[in-house]
Structure formats: structure tokens, C-alpha cells
Design a protein around this motif. Structure first.
Motif, PDB file in Angstrom:
ATOM      1  N   ARG A 110       0.754  -1.228  -0.106  1.00 62.22           N
ATOM      2  CA  ARG A 110      -0.015  -0.244   0.014  1.00 62.22           C
ATOM      3  C   ARG A 110       0.973   1.309   0.043  1.00 62.22           C
ATOM      4  N   THR A 111       2.047   1.166  -0.786  1.00 55.64           N
ATOM      5  CA  THR A 111       2.845   2.240  -0.607  1.00 55.64           C
ATOM      6  C   THR A 111       2.161   3.746  -1.174  1.00 55.64           C
ATOM      7  N   ARG A 112       1.517   3.592  -2.193  1.00 62.97           N
ATOM      8  CA  ARG A 112       0.691   4.565  -2.743  1.00 62.97           C
ATOM      9  C   ARG A 112      -0.238   5.494  -1.624  1.00 62.97           C
ATOM     10  N   ASP A 119       3.037   2.303  -6.390  1.00 63.32           N
ATOM     11  CA  ASP A 119       1.470   2.107  -6.749  1.00 63.32           C
ATOM     12  C   ASP A 119       1.054   0.730  -5.833  1.00 63.32           C
ATOM     13  N   ASP A 120       0.002   0.787  -5.157  1.00 65.79           N
ATOM     14  CA  ASP A 120      -0.712  -0.128  -4.362  1.00 65.79           C
ATOM     15  C   ASP A 120      -0.871  -1.394  -5.312  1.00 65.79           C
ATOM     16  N   TRP A 121      -0.746  -2.600  -4.665  1.00 68.13           N
ATOM     17  CA  TRP A 121      -0.841  -3.850  -5.145  1.00 68.13           C
ATOM     18  C   TRP A 121      -2.194  -4.106  -5.404  1.00 68.13           C
ATOM     19  N   PRO A 122      -2.986  -4.935  -6.299  1.00 66.30           N
ATOM     20  CA  PRO A 122      -4.260  -5.331  -6.397  1.00 66.30           C
ATOM     21  C   PRO A 122      -4.598  -6.313  -5.241  1.00 66.30           C
ATOM     22  N   ILE A 123      -3.444  -6.765  -4.561  1.00 70.95           N
ATOM     23  CA  ILE A 123      -3.979  -7.615  -3.473  1.00 70.95           C
ATOM     24  C   ILE A 123      -3.069  -7.001  -2.194  1.00 70.95           C
ATOM     25  N   ASP A 124      -3.372  -7.834  -1.124  1.00 75.93           N
ATOM     26  CA  ASP A 124      -2.797  -7.319   0.215  1.00 75.93           C
ATOM     27  C   ASP A 124      -2.235  -8.416   0.891  1.00 75.93           C
ATOM     28  N   TYR A 125      -1.372  -8.338   1.957  1.00 78.10           N
ATOM     29  CA  TYR A 125      -0.778  -9.222   2.871  1.00 78.10           C
ATOM     30  C   TYR A 125      -1.778 -10.182   3.280  1.00 78.10           C
ATOM     31  N   GLU A 399      15.041  -0.429   0.114  1.00 77.54           N
ATOM     32  CA  GLU A 399      13.847  -0.726  -0.782  1.00 77.54           C
ATOM     33  C   GLU A 399      14.071   0.029  -1.975  1.00 77.54           C
ATOM     34  N   ASP A 400      13.910  -0.437  -3.124  1.00 76.68           N
ATOM     35  CA  ASP A 400      13.701   0.377  -4.519  1.00 76.68           C
ATOM     36  C   ASP A 400      12.766   0.627  -4.890  1.00 76.68           C
ATOM     37  N   LEU A 401      12.387   1.796  -5.319  1.00 76.17           N
ATOM     38  CA  LEU A 401      11.282   2.457  -5.863  1.00 76.17           C
ATOM     39  C   LEU A 401      11.086   2.163  -7.312  1.00 76.17           C
TER      40      LEU A 401
END
Length: 540
Positions: A110-112, A119-125, A399-401
């Protein structure tokens, strides 16, 4: 002549290809996996040889540009400060990975939303959590439950000992009041299902002859080959073919060990070739329907390449740290500086990983992945007698953006032995990452001094480790928007409905942890999604 069609064709027999094959077993579909390398037995591992350390600089180097074996392909890295590294063969890079086994954290998805980057992933932890757990069980993960940095979970095996080195550094973290925890590792702390527990040889990268390390050659492939999954080795896929009328993938063309081209038809194609190999294959798979490369109508194939840039800081202590006794990279880690803090001058964060020391000859030759040999003469004796035994170090794993200019393209001139264009990597360190690494170096030094280090080894420059490209992510990212991503939220190509991607290329963000655990959890999740949607799998 084309071979008999199969239901599922998987390209690549590494971490993700093996995991999804296992997930799809219960469908009773005919599954064939093509692997460009061979099946190396544990009897052939360099870890069984007296001169095992030299193999790191030759036939068992992590760098294909050094190995130059028949199954390898060259990688043009002239425009990159980091060299991608891999292994081509059954088990993929889990043959010579170091077994560090850390999950992405909930914030990584959820970095966005949290930090207005990536960008946020379309799935989560939470979506991946049951697949993390299943994969840990299949792999044989050792660790300690209760890590406060994560939602609660329990590794299936007890932690491996952290050693004198880990205990010493833990005291430093305690003195600073900073988080630390024993590393989760894909290394057995006890005998399990015919595999022996770790014998502390320190040869993890040279093939674990004991079978303690959870490479897929010892885990998933042992199950798969007894369950009817077909495996064809020394089969280098040249391109994925497309039916011009339907726009669907129809199979592949591949070279055998003699260079002859064969066709293999399939109802479904799954790509598991890593963050460099997958975009290379898609970009080379051009057709009337896909003139810019297969599944590339978005233009995103090959873009947003992410690594985990690394720097190391070492301290010299008064007592021997026994750092060469035990698994190479696995002792303790701290995620004190993992989450964003605007006061630090950068977004997102990093981990401080306590790796152990390399074996003596490897240290003398420059360590692992650094390649700067120590001097000869009196200084050599001083280092090996009084510094090497007393070393303890921390690695800053940043972390690499995702940035579109960091990318994989096809080289205009360089090819592999079958004439397939080699990948060209264009990568530069982002300013955010640079500030993160500087902050991490300073904090690592503080911990080492707090732990009792009498001397911090001087840093010669601000460069990242050259051979830090173990983790290749982001080049075929997941997403809900077909204009900004290559596959959807369960790994299916937006453009080709019977094409799936399951390796690290589908990562949206990189986190600051080793990705293999997440790669395999994603592959299991995608396999489960295929089974759930089997009735209308290729519908729009």
C-alpha cells in the motif's frame, strides 16, 4: 514436428514455476515444464569438493556472465551499477540462494496510499497470508514465532542458532532499543522428511549437499516428479507463439541441447523466468498481433525494474565472532527503519541484516559479491590473523522504488548461443535509495559500536555492491489498469487470456526483504485463482 499438446506449459523450473505446478496438481491437467538448464544432483555440488571456494569465481558463480555455461545467456550490464545474478537449472536460483526467508510487510502492498510513491498492489498481505503459510510448510522454514514487526504467524520449525556473531549484535540492538529478530530461513533446524538439518558448513551458495536448504530441487520438485508433472531439461524457449485468429497463446518454440528448434502446443502458458528472463522472452515474442512484444500493449513490459541495492558495514571486535560457522546470510535482522519517517529525508525504508562471514579463501579473494582481494604480504597476514576472525557485519538492504527508466530491453547485438537476443539492463540508483543507504550505513555503525566493536572498517566509496542483483522485480507488474500493468491481480495477462506470469517480475513494489518467499506465495495464489476460475478462465 510439434509435440503432443499439453494443458499447462510452464516455462522455467525455479521457485515460481515449481510452486504453481504443485498448486495445479489437483486439477489433473497435463503439466509440462520446460527448463533451459539441467538437473544437477547433490553429488555434483561444489560444496562436496575440496576446492569448493574457487567455484564461486568459476562454474558456480552466481553471475551468468562469469559462468558462461551452455544453459546461460549473457546479460548486458554496461548501463547498470548492479549486475543481475541467477542460476539456470532445475531449482533455478534457489540452488545458490542463501535461504534468507522474509515476508513482505502489510505496508509494502500500500505504498501509494501510505507514502504517495509507487503503486498499491491489487492484493494485500492478508490475501497472501495462507499461501505464505503453505509455502513455509512445503519449503521447511525455520524461525521464531512472535516477531512484533509482522502479523502473528508461526514458522513450522524452530529457529537455527544465531551464533556468537548474532548474539553480539543483538546486544548492540538492545542497547540502542531497536527492533531485532532471528531471521526466518529456508534452512532446516532439524531433520525433516528425509532432509538433514543444517550442518553449518557455510556453503549455501554452492549447493546444499545436506539438503537442509529449501531449494525447490529438494522440496517442490521431489513432490512434482513423483506426481506426474513432466519436466524437459535443456529446453530453451525461443518465443511464445500466438494464434493470429484468437490472439491467444498457442504454445512455444524452443531449442534443444543441440540447438534444434521444436514446437510445443499448449492450452495455457505460464511464464516463470525471473524479472530479467520474463521480459526478455515477451519482448522477443513478436507477432502481427503483438508487434512490440507479447502482452505488451501497455508498453510496460521490461519497465520499472527493481533490485535491492546493498551496502555493508563491518566492525572488528576483541573476540572471535565465529562468523564462518553457519549459514552464510542468516542470523538476525532489524526492521527498526523499515517504515517511512519523513524526518529521515527519504520515503520507505530498509532492513539491517546480519550476515555471517564468508569462508577464509573467499574473504581473502574479496568476500561474496564484492571481488576486491585483500593485499598480499604483511597486511594480508594482519587481516587474516587479527581482523577476519573478529569481524561482524551488517548489510543495509534498501527498498528500491519503481522507476520506468530502470528497465530491461533486448540488446541489438549480443545474443545467446541459439541466437536469441540477450537482455540489456539499464539501471541507475535513485536519489531516494542513495539517501536511504547513507542513513542505513550510519545506523549500522551505531549498532556495531554499541555491540562493542573497537573499529569500523572504512568505506572506500559510496557505491552499492556490484553483484547485488539477486532480486529482480517489477518488469511485468500486476495491476487493475491494463494501461499501467502487464497482468491482473491474479497473474493473468491483460492482453492474452491464457498467458500467466508468476515470477518476481509481477511485483508492484520491492519492499526491503528477500523476495523468494513472496514469489512462491504469489505462485500458489495464482494457482489457486486459476482453479477457482477454471470454468471461465479465459473469459473477458
Amino acid at each position: 514436428m510439434p509435440n503432443d499438446p499439453v494443458d499447462v506449459l510452464i516455462i522455467g523450473a525455479g521457485a515460481s514455476g515449481a510452486a504453481i505446478a504443485w498448486s495445479l496438481l489437483e486439477t489433473r491437467m497435463r503439466i509440462l515444464c520446460l527448463e533451459q538448464g539441467g538437473h544437477i544432483s547433490d553429488q555434483q555440488f561444489p560444496s562436496r569438493r575440496d576446492d569448493y571456494e574457487l567455484a564461486r569465481y568459476g562454474d558456480f558463480s552466481c553471475d551468468p556472465n562469469v559462468r558462461q555455461l551452455p544453459q546461460d545467456y549473457p546479460i548486458n550490464v554496461t548501463d547498470s551499477c548492479i549486475a543481475p545474478v541467477n542460476w539456470n537449472g532445475v531449482g533455478g536460483s534457489t540452488i545458490n540462494f542463501l535461504g534468507h526467508w522474509v515476508r513482505l510487510k502489510p505496508s509494502d502492498f500500500r505504498t501509494r496510499t501510505l507514502d504517495d510513491v509507487g503503486d498499491d498492489w491489487p492484493i494485500d498481505y492478508q490475501t497472501l497470508e495462507p499461501f505464505y503459510n503453505a509455502n513455509d510448510a512445503n519449503t521447511g522454514v525455520s524461525g521464531l514465532a512472535g516477531n512484533p514487526a509482522y502479523p502473528d504467524y508461526t514458522p513450522p520449525h524452530p529457529p537455527i542458532p544465531v551464533g556468537v556473531l548474532g548474539q553480539t549484535l543483538a546486544k548492540g540492538f538492545n542497547k540502542m532499543g531497536w527492533h531485532w529478530w532471528p531471521s526466518d530461513v529456508a534452512i532446516l533446524s532439524r531433520d525433516f522428511e528425509g532432509r538433514s538439518k543444517c550442518v553449518n558448513a557455510g556453503t549455501c551458495d554452492l549447493g546444499c549437499a545436506a539438503g537442509a536448504k529449501g531449494g525447490t530441487n529438494f522440496t517442490y520438485w521431489q513432490m512434482l516428479e513423483n506426481s506426474g508433472v513432466e519436466l524437459l531439461t535443456h529446453a530453451r524457449v525461443r518465443e511464445i507463439t500466438v494464434d493470429e485468429n484468437t490472439g491467444m497463446a498457442s504454445g512455444v518454440l524452443y531449442h534443444d541441447a543441440q540447438g534444434q528448434v521444436h514446437e510445443q502446443k499448449a492450452e495455457m502458458v505460464v511464464v516463470a523466468c525471473n524479472g530479467i528472463g520474463t521480459p526478455r522472452l515477451l519482448l522477443h515474442s513478436k507477432s502481427k498481433n503483438f508487434p512490440d512484444g507479447l502482452a505488451n500493449r501497455s508498453g510496460m513490459v521490461g519497465k520499472n525494474l527493481m533490485f535491492h541495492p546493498l551496502r555493508g558495514v563491518a566492525g572488528v571486535f576483541d573476540e572471535p565472532m565465529k562468523g564462518h560457522e553457519g549459514p552464510m546470510a542468516c542470523s538476525i535482522l532489524s526492521q527498526e527503519f523499515y517504515e517511512s519517517d519523513s524526518a529521515r529525508g527519504f520515503v520507505r525504508g530498509y532492513g539491517l541484516h546480519s550476515g555471517r562471514s564468508t569462508t577464509p579463501m573467499t574473504h581473502a579473494l574479496g568476500g561474496y559479491g564484492i571481488d576486491a582481494p585483500i593485499p598480499w604480504g604483511e597486511q594480508h597476514r594482519e587481516i587474516m590473523d587479527n581482523i577476519y576472525p573478529n569481524l561482524a557485519g551488517l548489510t543495509v538492504v534498501s527498498e528500491d522504488l519503481p522507476e520506468e527508466h530502470n528497465r530491461v530491453t533486448l540488446d541489438a547485438n549480443l545474443t545467446d548461443s541459439d541466437g536469441i537476443p540477450a537482455p540489456k539492463v539499464t539501471y541507475r540508483l535513485g536519489e531516494n535509495t542513495r539517501r536511504m543507504l547513507e542513513h542505513g550505513e550510519a545506523k549500522a555503525e551505531e549498532v556495531l559500536l554499541a555491540a562493542g566493536a573497537k573499529k569500523i572498517l572504512s568505506k572506500s566509496d559510496d557505491k552499492v555492491w556490484w553483484r547485488a542483483g539477486w532480486h529482480q522485480m517489477g518488469t511485468c507488474r500486476m495491476g487493475n489498469d491494463p494501461a499501467r500493468s502487464v497482468v491482473n491481480g491474479w497473474g493473468r495477462s491483460h492482453d492474452v487470456k491464457n498467458l500467466f506470469i508468476v515470477d518476481g517480475s509481477i511485483f508492484v513494489t520491492a519492499g526491503a526483504v528477500n523476495p523468494t518467499s513472496t514469489i512462491q506465495a504469489l505462485a500458489l495464489y495464482i494457482g489457486e485463482s486459476i482453479k477457482t476460475n477454471i470454468a471461465n478462465l479465459f473469459d473477458d
